[in-house]
Write an enzyme that holds these catalytic residues in place. Structure first.
Site: not given
Length: 348
Positions: A80, A84, A114, A214-215, A267, A270, A275
Site C-alpha cells: 500500500r 500511495h 495517510n 486487495h486480495t 478478501d 483467503t 491469490d
C-alpha cells in the site's frame, strides 16, 4: 478501490471472531514473471546497480523476509505504501519523508488519507535502507528500495515474483496537500477511478488488475460502514452486498460508537494469501469496499473481473506487468530532479 485501508493488527482477536463467524454463515447456506508491457523510462533497468551494488535485491530480501515473519502486516502495508507513493508525485519515496520540525506544510505521510499507514511499512523500508547503506553507501535510492520491498512482500504472501527495474531518484518535494486528489478512496466510482488512473498513464485493465492487491489487507469500519446502514443516504444497506457478509460486518461495525480500531478483511475467503479470490468475491457480492464491488457491476470492468476470477496465473502475469508500469510513474531523473537520501525520512 482504496489504498487507504491497511491498519495495524490491533484487533486481531476480534478479526478472528469476525472471520470465523462469516465463514460459518457461508457454510450454513452451502455455499518468476517476465515483465515486458508498459512504457518504462530509459534510465530504469533491472541491472541498474549491477556494478555499484550488485546484491541489492538479496540485501533487501534478507530484511523483508525477517520482517514478514515478525510482523505479517508489513506485507499489505508496504504494498500500500508503494501505491500511495507512486500516485502522489510519482515513485520517488516522497511518502517516506517526515514533516520538518516547526513547518506549517505537512509532508505526504502526515496527510489525513495517510494517517492509517502502518508503522511496520516504514520500519521495513528503514531497516532495508540501513542495511543497504552499510554495504553500498550513497548508492541505492529509497524509492528503489520501496519498489523492491513491495515486490518481495507480494511474493512472500504467495503472489508472483517479478524483476524490479531500478534507477529511481528520491523526490525533493513532499506535500500533504497533494494527497487527497491523487489517491483512490473507498467510495470512489468507476468513472472517478478511471479518470484518476488515466491521469497517471494507467488503463482500465491496470485499474482492475492493481485493485487485486486487495486480495490481502484489512480496512477500518469507517471506510465501509455507510454500506451497512445508510448507503448513499437511503438509510438502507447497499443492495450489492451479500446478506451473510452484511450480517457479519454489522456484528463488527455498529453504525455509531464502535471501536475505531476494529478491522475487516478485504478478501473474506483467503485474507492472508495473495491469490485471485478477490475477483470471485466481488462477483459474489462479497466485496468490502464500495469501490471494489463497483468493479464487478460496471459493464466496462466486469468482463475482466470475470476473467481474472477464473485464472490465477493470468492475474499474476497481469499484476506483475501492472506493478512494473505503475513503478515508472513520475520517476525522477538525476540530481537536478532528485536526490539520494541516506535517511529515507529526511531530505538531503
Amino acid at each position: 478501490m482504496s489504498f487507504s485501508c491497511y491498519p495495524l493488527f490491533s484487533a486481531a482477536l476480534f478479526f478472528e471472531f469476525f472471520l470465523l463467524s462469516f465463514l460459518a454463515l457461508l457454510r450454513s447456506s452451502d455455499c518468476l514473471v517476465n515483465v515486458t508491457r508498459g512504457r518504462i523510462p530509459r534510465q530504469l533497468s533491472v541491472n541498474f546497480y549491477a556494478k555499484s551494488c550488485p546484491q541489492v535485491d538479496q540485501i533487501v530480501a534478507s530484511v523483508t523476509s525477517e520482517q514478514f515473519r515478525e510482523a505479517p502486516v508489513s506485507a499489505p502495508a508496504t504494498i500500500r505504501l508503494f501505491f500511495h507513493d507512486c500516485f502522489v508525485e510519482g515513485c520517488d519515496a516522497s511518502i517516506l519523508t517526515s514533516t520538518r520540525p516547526g513547518s506549517k506544510d505537512l509532508a505526504e505521510r502526515d496527510a489525513l488519507d495517510n494517517k492509517e499507514l502502518a508503522v511496520e511499512a516504514f520500519e521495513s523500508i528503514n531497516k532495508a535502507k540501513a542495511l543497504v547503506e552499510s554495504k553500498c553507501p550513497g548508492v541505492v535510492s529509497c524509492a528503489d528500495i520501496l519498489a523492491i520491498a513491495a515486490r518481495d512482500f507480494v511474493h512472500l504472501t504467495g503472489g508472483p515474483y517479478y524483476q524490479v527495474k531500478k534507477g529511481r531518484w528520491d523526490g525533493k518535494i513532499s506535500m500533504a496537500s497533494r494527497v487527497p486528489s491523487n489517491i483512490p478512496h473507498s467510495n470512489s466510482t468507476v468513472n472517478e477511478l478511471l479518470r484518476l488512473f488515466s491521469s497517471k498513464g494507467l488503463t482500465l485493465e491496470d485499474l482492475v488488475v492493481l485493485s487485486g492487491a486487495h486480495t490481502i489487507g484489512f480496512s477500518h469500519c469507517k471506510h465501509f460502514v455507510d454500506r451497512l446502514y445508510n448507503y448513499k443516504g437511503t438509510k438502507q444497506p447497499d443492495p450489492a452486498i451479500d446478506p451473510r457478509l452484511l450480517k457479519a460486518l454489522k456484528m463488527s461495525c455498529p453504525q455509531f460508537g464502535g471501536n475505531t480500531d476494529i478491522v475487516a478483511p478485504f478478501d473474506v475467503t483467503t485474507p492472508f494469501s495473495f491469490d485471485n479470490a478477490y475477483y470471485g468475491n466481488i462477483e459474489a457480492k462479497l466485496g468490502l469496499l464500495a469501490s471494489d464491488q463497483a468493479l464487478a457491476l460496471d459493464p466496462r470492468t466486469k468482463p475482466l473481473v470475470q476473467a481474472l476470477a477464473k485464472d490465477k496465473q493470468k492475474f499474476f502475469l497481469a499484476f506483475a506487468a501492472a506493478m512494473d508500469k505503475m513503478g515508472s510513474i513520475g520517476v525522477k531523473k538525476g540530481p537536478r530532479q532528485g536526490e539520494k537520501r541516506r535517511d529515507c525520512s529526511m531530505h538531503m
